[in-house]
Design a protein around this motif. Structure first.
Motif, PDB file in Angstrom:
ATOM      1  N   VAL A 136     -17.679  75.164  -7.750  1.00 35.46           N
ATOM      2  CA  VAL A 136     -17.716  75.605  -6.353  1.00 35.46           C
ATOM      3  C   VAL A 136     -18.170  74.483  -5.425  1.00 35.46           C
ATOM      4  N   ASP A 137     -19.322  73.878  -5.743  1.00 28.98           N
ATOM      5  CA  ASP A 137     -19.909  72.842  -4.876  1.00 28.98           C
ATOM      6  C   ASP A 137     -19.791  71.454  -5.473  1.00 28.98           C
ATOM      7  N   PRO A 138     -19.807  70.410  -4.651  1.00 24.03           N
ATOM      8  CA  PRO A 138     -19.811  70.434  -3.194  1.00 24.03           C
ATOM      9  C   PRO A 138     -18.442  70.840  -2.646  1.00 24.03           C
ATOM     10  N   ARG A 139     -18.462  71.756  -1.702  1.00 26.88           N
ATOM     11  CA  ARG A 139     -17.205  72.262  -1.178  1.00 26.88           C
ATOM     12  C   ARG A 139     -16.480  71.218  -0.337  1.00 26.88           C
ATOM     13  N   LYS A 140     -15.172  71.364  -0.280  1.00 21.72           N
ATOM     14  CA  LYS A 140     -14.321  70.446   0.474  1.00 21.72           C
ATOM     15  C   LYS A 140     -13.966  71.058   1.832  1.00 21.72           C
ATOM     16  N   THR A 141     -13.717  70.193   2.804  1.00 16.69           N
ATOM     17  CA  THR A 141     -13.353  70.630   4.153  1.00 16.69           C
ATOM     18  C   THR A 141     -11.877  70.352   4.384  1.00 16.69           C
ATOM     19  N   VAL A 167      -9.961  75.264  10.611  1.00 17.05           N
ATOM     20  CA  VAL A 167     -10.739  74.402   9.724  1.00 17.05           C
ATOM     21  C   VAL A 167     -11.576  75.307   8.825  1.00 17.05           C
ATOM     22  N   PHE A 168     -11.637  74.991   7.528  1.00 14.84           N
ATOM     23  CA  PHE A 168     -12.286  75.875   6.571  1.00 14.84           C
ATOM     24  C   PHE A 168     -12.738  75.061   5.368  1.00 14.84           C
ATOM     25  N   HIS A 169     -13.365  75.735   4.403  1.00 16.38           N
ATOM     26  CA  HIS A 169     -13.748  75.024   3.182  1.00 16.38           C
ATOM     27  C   HIS A 169     -13.030  75.626   1.980  1.00 16.38           C
ATOM     28  N   THR A 170     -12.973  74.838   0.916  1.00 20.70           N
ATOM     29  CA  THR A 170     -12.467  75.307  -0.374  1.00 20.70           C
ATOM     30  C   THR A 170     -13.512  74.954  -1.439  1.00 20.70           C
ATOM     31  N   HIS A 171     -13.322  75.488  -2.612  1.00 22.27           N
ATOM     32  CA  HIS A 171     -14.147  75.052  -3.734  1.00 22.27           C
ATOM     33  C   HIS A 171     -13.828  73.590  -4.074  1.00 22.27           C
TER      34      HIS A 171
END
Length: 288
Positions: free
Chosen positions: A259-264, A249-253
């Motif tokens: 960049v934010d809000p980042r997606k999961t 599990v990680f985040h992306t731009h």
């Protein structure tokens, strides 16, 4: 949804925590969401106004980043960053409230991104120290989790590969460590580049000891913008599904220009022999 995410599984339920990235939710601390199937998520479901740990429940005034959850001696623990220091809070439930007496792990400098790892009756703290770059270190912890044993402090990795510093910056970044063991081999999974860089990506190194020396994998990064066609892929954690399947599990731009809000996101990953890789034909799972 959340940046720097981690998923903790307990009694058939998945609990998602991370760095709060939603300006529409008031308060500071760590939100938690729940799911029984990794597809449908509910929350925020934390015991303190939706937070598993909310500012005021223990150490920290600002900069609540990158939590890790683990179970130990019948309690649930949260290792986390606040004020660019590392602290550990405890709870009777994965939903919290996680609390501590307001103390951090003693250190004179700045340290972030904790990952507590149990192996062979010992407890290790993998973490990032801000010293001539973001560098990943490990140290054995005291049994009560109150401090590290300074004489065991060892550097694991810092940025040396081209993919780890695509903008050729003087302050290089390796961060977000996750460690697991397969057979006699230890795997250190980490992210490199500044998180705002579209080339933020995930690689790994292996060792026969929790202290290293660590050998960086030649196939790294194994999660990247080039693989997923999505920018800013990194800073996550490994967890296992009901059938023992491995996931990251990680985040992306948010997008190619924001960049934010980042997606999961979640990706199925696998070990092919001793090589860690995204599972063939795997599709990215977005968490909403």
């Amino acid at each position: 949804m959340l940046a720097d995410p981690t998923i903790f599984k307990h009694n058939g339920m998945y609990y998602l925590y991370g760095t709060k990235n939603n300006p529409n939710i008031q308060g500071e601390g760590f939100l938690v969401y729940t799911s029984a199937d990794l597809e449908n998520w509910e929350g925020p479901a934390g015991a303190h106004d939706g937070f598993a740990f909310k500012k005021g429940d223990g150490y920290g005034d600002t900069g609540f980043w990158a939590p890790q959850i683990f179970e130990h001696n019948g309690k649930f623990y949260m290792a986390y960053t606040a004020n660019e220091q590392i602290a550990i809070a405890v709870s009777n439930s994965p939903l919290g409230p996680f609390t501590n007496a307001g103390n951090s792990i003693p250190f004179n400098g700045k340290q972030i991104d904790p990952f507590v790892f149990f192996d062979g009756g010992k407890i290790y703290l993998y973490h990032v120290r801000l010293n001539e770059g973001n560098r990943i270190f490990v140290a054995e912890m005291e049994d009560d989790l109150s401090a590290i044993k300074p004489e065991t402090l060892t550097e694991c990795v810092h940025a040396t590969k081209p993919w780890e510093n695509t903008q050729n910056v003087p302050w290089t970044v390796t961060e977000g460590p996750t460690v697991f063991k397969n057979g006699s081999l230890y795997y250190l999974v980490y992210s490199a580049n500044d998180f705002r860089n579209q080339d933020y990506a995930v690689g790994y190194a292996t060792s026969s000891s929790p202290f290293g020396p660590w050998s960086k994998d030649n196939n790294s990064p194994f999660i990247s913008k080039q693989l997923l066609n999505y920018p800013g892929t990194g800073h996550g954690d490994i967890f296992y599904g009901d059938g023992g399947d491995m996931y990251y599990v990680f985040h992306t731009h948010f997008s190619n220009i924001q960049v934010d809000p980042r997606k999961t996101a979640i990706l199925p990953i696998t070990l092919q022999g001793e090589t860690l890789a995204v599972k063939p034909n795997a599709e990215i799972m977005w968490l909403h």
